[in-house]
Enzyme design. Sequence first.
Site, short mmCIF file in Angstrom:
data_model
loop_
_atom_site.label_atom_id
_atom_site.label_comp_id
_atom_site.label_asym_id
_atom_site.label_seq_id
_atom_site.Cartn_x
_atom_site.Cartn_y
_atom_site.Cartn_z
N ASP A 222 48.40 45.60 57.37
CA ASP A 222 48.10 44.62 56.32
C ASP A 222 48.83 43.33 56.71
O ASP A 222 50.03 43.18 56.49
CB ASP A 222 48.59 45.15 54.96
CG ASP A 222 48.47 44.08 53.89
OD1 ASP A 222 48.73 44.40 52.71
OD2 ASP A 222 48.11 42.92 54.20
N LYS B 119 45.74 34.68 52.43
CA LYS B 119 46.72 33.58 52.43
C LYS B 119 46.40 32.49 53.46
O LYS B 119 45.46 31.73 53.30
CB LYS B 119 48.13 34.16 52.60
CG LYS B 119 48.54 35.10 51.44
CD LYS B 119 49.91 35.69 51.63
CE LYS B 119 50.21 36.79 50.64
NZ LYS B 119 50.49 36.30 49.29
N TYR C 174 53.14 46.11 49.28
CA TYR C 174 52.10 45.70 48.32
C TYR C 174 50.86 45.30 49.10
O TYR C 174 50.95 44.51 50.05
CB TYR C 174 52.60 44.51 47.49
CG TYR C 174 51.62 43.98 46.46
CD1 TYR C 174 50.98 42.76 46.67
CD2 TYR C 174 51.33 44.69 45.31
CE1 TYR C 174 50.08 42.26 45.74
CE2 TYR C 174 50.43 44.19 44.36
CZ TYR C 174 49.81 42.97 44.59
OH TYR C 174 48.91 42.48 43.67
P1 KE4 Z 1 45.83 38.82 47.12
O1 KE4 Z 1 44.80 39.76 46.51
O2 KE4 Z 1 46.90 38.42 46.12
O3 KE4 Z 1 45.21 37.63 47.82
O4 KE4 Z 1 46.57 39.62 48.30
C1 KE4 Z 1 47.20 40.83 48.01
C2 KE4 Z 1 48.24 41.11 49.08
C3 KE4 Z 1 47.96 42.03 50.07
N1 KE4 Z 1 48.85 42.30 51.05
C4 KE4 Z 1 50.04 41.66 51.10
C5 KE4 Z 1 51.00 41.98 52.21
C6 KE4 Z 1 50.38 40.70 50.11
O5 KE4 Z 1 51.59 40.08 50.17
C7 KE4 Z 1 49.47 40.41 49.08
C8 KE4 Z 1 49.79 39.42 47.98
N2 KE4 Z 1 51.12 38.93 47.94
C9 KE4 Z 1 51.62 38.52 46.66
C10 KE4 Z 1 53.03 37.94 46.81
N3 KE4 Z 1 53.96 38.86 47.34
C11 KE4 Z 1 50.70 37.53 46.00
C12 KE4 Z 1 51.26 36.79 44.83
C13 KE4 Z 1 50.60 37.22 43.55
O6 KE4 Z 1 50.41 38.44 43.34
O7 KE4 Z 1 50.32 36.29 42.76
#
Ligand code: KE4
Length: 426
Positions: free
Chosen positions: A237, A265, A142
């Site tokens: 990523d 994060k 993701y």
């Molecule tokens: P954000 O746009 O949510 O800040 O980041 C996206 C993203 C990109 N790359 C990786 C490896 C990530 O894990 C994420 C976001 N992770 C999720 C939880 N697995 C965020 C939680 C959510 O979607 O509320």
Amino acid sequence: MTKNEQLFQRAQQSIPGGVNSPVRAFKSVGGTPIFMQRAKGAYLYDADGKQYIDYINSWGPMILGHAYEPVVQAIQQRVADSTSFGAPTELEIEMAELIRSMVPNVDLVRMVNSGTEACMSAIRLARGYTGRNKIVKFEGCYHGHADAFLVKAGSGVATFNIQTVPGVPSGIYNDTLTAPYNDLAAVQKLADDNKGEIAAIIIEPVAGNMGCIPPAPGFLEGLRALCDKEGIVFIFDEVMTGFRLAAGGAQERLGINADLVTYGKVIGGGMPVGAFGGKRAIMEHIAPLGNVYQAGTLSGNPIAMIAGHTMLKALKEQPAVYTQLEDKTALLHIGLDAALAAKGIPYVINRLGSMISIHFSDKPVNDFAAAASANNALFNKYFHFMLDNGVYLPPSAFETWFISTALSYADIEQTVALTAKFLETI
Ligand code: KE4
């Protein structure tokens, strides 16, 4: 009706699904999401005042525990001088210099406001730099909710089993190629079948959005060699792994350099921050130096920067944090392993550094298909048993657990003891 149930009912009147991010909705595990009131250290407190040991830590940012004092104070001091200027500040230079001091192969870095923005911008940059359109991502990984990534994605997309996301045009899908994680041959075939058309391969160097799945020996090295051979931009990523697996993230921990790296994060200490950076030769194509346009009103705003800078500085100046994270996660691993082995049911514990996940599977979980075929109904039961007993795990089998240094040994023992107690109920 509990306060949480009342709040959830009310939230759904004004917010889609009652939440501002789908993974919070407990949709796959069922039940009512917990509305949190406050948190300190390793503990969350919900609207009814109930305490939970936190294994989500805001999905990664709270690596030093909630309300980490230096970050709280830094924000309190800075906020009185305005929350945003929309003009460059010295603080942004300090943040960029600090990141470069921790990640040596980042020549230039651009701040954004989320991990999604960081990954979306990195892909656009790779396409603009190479003049190619196709990208390769991995099933179960993701990279945020930009259109290009919502193809066989992990995290909430996998949790809700959304095969094709409505609203993503087929033209986008056609340019996003996918391969199973840890399957180098599949990527080689994509490269052979799309010769000269692939701009980038983007990967979570340690996958965290289908549970925790570490790279198989040689997998990342093989991708690095393939990118070098084919002129493909290799993007790590590190939104999840960055500054978590080591001060230099997965690149340092695994000893492999990507061409571009994305962050989120931890980098914001809980404030909305993302970043992408890498080789000068590539980053120089980003506006205003080049024509690959990328922008953001609140990018690099002083409150997010002071929070992120304070957090990263603490991590850089206290390398023992990483040993502590490793030791505490190893202790948790050993305890969970013993409890699960004693029960004699099929299970796998995946771990790398402070990223860990349990899969109720009778085979190794090295890719999304294996994670998806585990007994995730049992995971859902486990989730609720632990939640009822004051332990807040990620509400999906397709998420890694996040450990903070604030977790005490007693918290770890309690988590293991409750797991054993759960296993007695099945
Ligand atoms: P954000 O746009 O949510 O800040 O980041 C996206 C993203 C990109 N790359 C990786 C490896 C990530 O894990 C994420 C976001 N992770 C999720 C939880 N697995 C965020 C939680 C959510 O979607 O509320």
